[in-house]
Design an enzyme around this catalytic site. Structure first.
Site, PDB file in Angstrom:
ATOM      1  CB  CYS A  36      -0.969   0.007   1.181  1.00 26.02           C
ATOM      2  SG  CYS A  36      -0.308  -0.708   2.691  1.00 26.02           S
ATOM      3  CG  HIS A  90      -0.632   3.948   4.560  1.00 27.57           C
ATOM      4  ND1 HIS A  90      -1.234   3.641   5.762  1.00 27.57           N
ATOM      5  CD2 HIS A  90      -0.319   2.761   3.981  1.00 27.57           C
ATOM      6  CE1 HIS A  90      -1.268   2.327   5.911  1.00 27.57           C
ATOM      7  NE2 HIS A  90      -0.724   1.765   4.849  1.00 27.57           N
TER       8      HIS A  90
END
Ligand code: L14
Length: 348
Positions: free
Chosen positions: A132, A252
């Site tokens: 990710c 994130h």
């Protein structure tokens, strides 16, 4: 689309944090589905899940589960992928694998469609979905690298707990209550399930994501380093990473320092290429305090970029801030995008 009826699709890990988002994304992007098989570990088998208004029962994933399946999206952990991905391929499925099991294998394309879609053409049945943190970073770096050349990347991440699964999110929730009630924090899972020590994540920052490697970096950091070079086809690119877990649930964020080959560029030059880039949303205006945050990016498909600054001391250096929903572009949406690309390019 060649097959008007749609495809026979399996989702492995359907009850997990990413699996849930995969189903939501397949529905939202109207991926052409003829039949859908939801698979999981034995533990979650029997659960009921609604997809497009129809009830599905989750089944335990076995080699036979893949009979007749054309596309299998895997996100049930590396060991499940290692055990079953080849079984699926043997039965004629193309696997999009969202674990680290095959990412660095030479004959497995590691793909972010906006960046290296062409690599899909060489697949041998398995395509790996990158980590990710890597996905959002390379999505932002690719247009810059294409225009100005890229020689060095130094990244520090600020990562959400959902990357470590629904139980990690639950741990943050419980510890937050404990903290606010003045109780002792119970740490049983993070930073890494099954590792020797556990530290509280609530009101904290943990400089460990995934297990330590012999060189002192964590596996998450090495994934960012190695995957970035592979996806950008730049084995000589200098990449270093520090990955940190923070106490929020989704998205994130990354502070990325880049050194370009070209000298003397302005912030406006970087803005110009990012504005035109597919899948990127530029949110960068200090005058109006405009920049992306984990909360503002949550639930969205794009990779958001802000805070573009020139390095005051290096004529080739820039700082950028990159934020994206780790379960969407970082996982589910990138996997579904790969599946769409396989369909579009007749690669199933
Ligand atoms: O490599 O704990 O795809 O946040 C990405 C999320 C590994 C774990 C991967 C986390 C995972 C990571």
């Amino acid at each position: 689309m060649e097959n008007q009826q749609g495809y026979k699709v399996a989702v492995v890990g359907a009850t997990g944090a990413v699996g849930e988002k995969m189903l939501e994304t397949l529905e939202k992007k109207q991926f052409p589905i003829d039949s859908l098989r939801l698979l999981s570990s034995k533990r979650s088998a029997g659960k009921k899940i609604y997809f497009s208004g129809e009830e599905h029962t989750v089944e335990e994933a076995t080699p036979e589960s893949f009979e007749g399946i054309q596309i299998a999206l895997f996100s049930a952990g590396g060991s499940v992928s290692k055990n079953l991905a080849h079984e699926a391929v043997k039965r004629g499925a193309v696997v999009v694998d969202n674990t680290s099991a095959f990412r660095m294998d030479k004959d497995v394309p590691l793909v972010v469609p906006e960046v290296n879609e062409a690599d899909l053409a060489n697949h041998n049945g398995i395509i790996a979905n990158p980590n990710c943190s890597t996905i959002q970073m390379v999505a932002a770096l690719k247009p810059i690298a294409d225009s100005f050349g890229l020689s060095r990347v130094i990244v520090s991440t600020y990562q959400a707990v959902s990357g470590a699964g629904t139980s990690a999110a639950e741990e943050l929730r419980e510890q937050s209550k404990q903290f606010l009630n003045g109780e002792e924090l119970q740490a049983e899972l993070l930073p890494v399930k099954g590792d020797e020590k556990h530290y509280p994540i609530a009101f904290n920052a943990l400089p460990q994501i995934d297990v330590f490697q012999e060189n002192g970096y964590t596996f998450e950091e090495m994934k960012m380093i190695n995957e970035t070079k592979k996806i950008l086809h730049s084995p000589d690119l200098h990449v270093a990473a520090t990955c940190v877990r923070l106490p929020f649930f989704t998205s994130h964020a990354e502070s990325v320092y880049i050194e370009l080959e070209k000298e003397g560029l302005e912030v406006s030059d970087i803005h110009r290429v990012l504005e035109k880039a597919e899948g990127i949303a530029l949110e960068d205006d200090p005058a109006s305090q405009s920049y992306p945050t984990p909360l503002s990016a949550a639930g969205k498909s794009e990779v958001f970029v802000g805070r573009v600054r020139k390095d005051p001391d290096n004529p080739k250096g820039f700082h950028i801030w990159v934020v994206s929903d780790n379960l969407l572009k970082g996982a589910a949406w990138n996997s579904v995008q790969i599946a769409e690309s396989l369909v579009k390019n007749n690669l199933l």
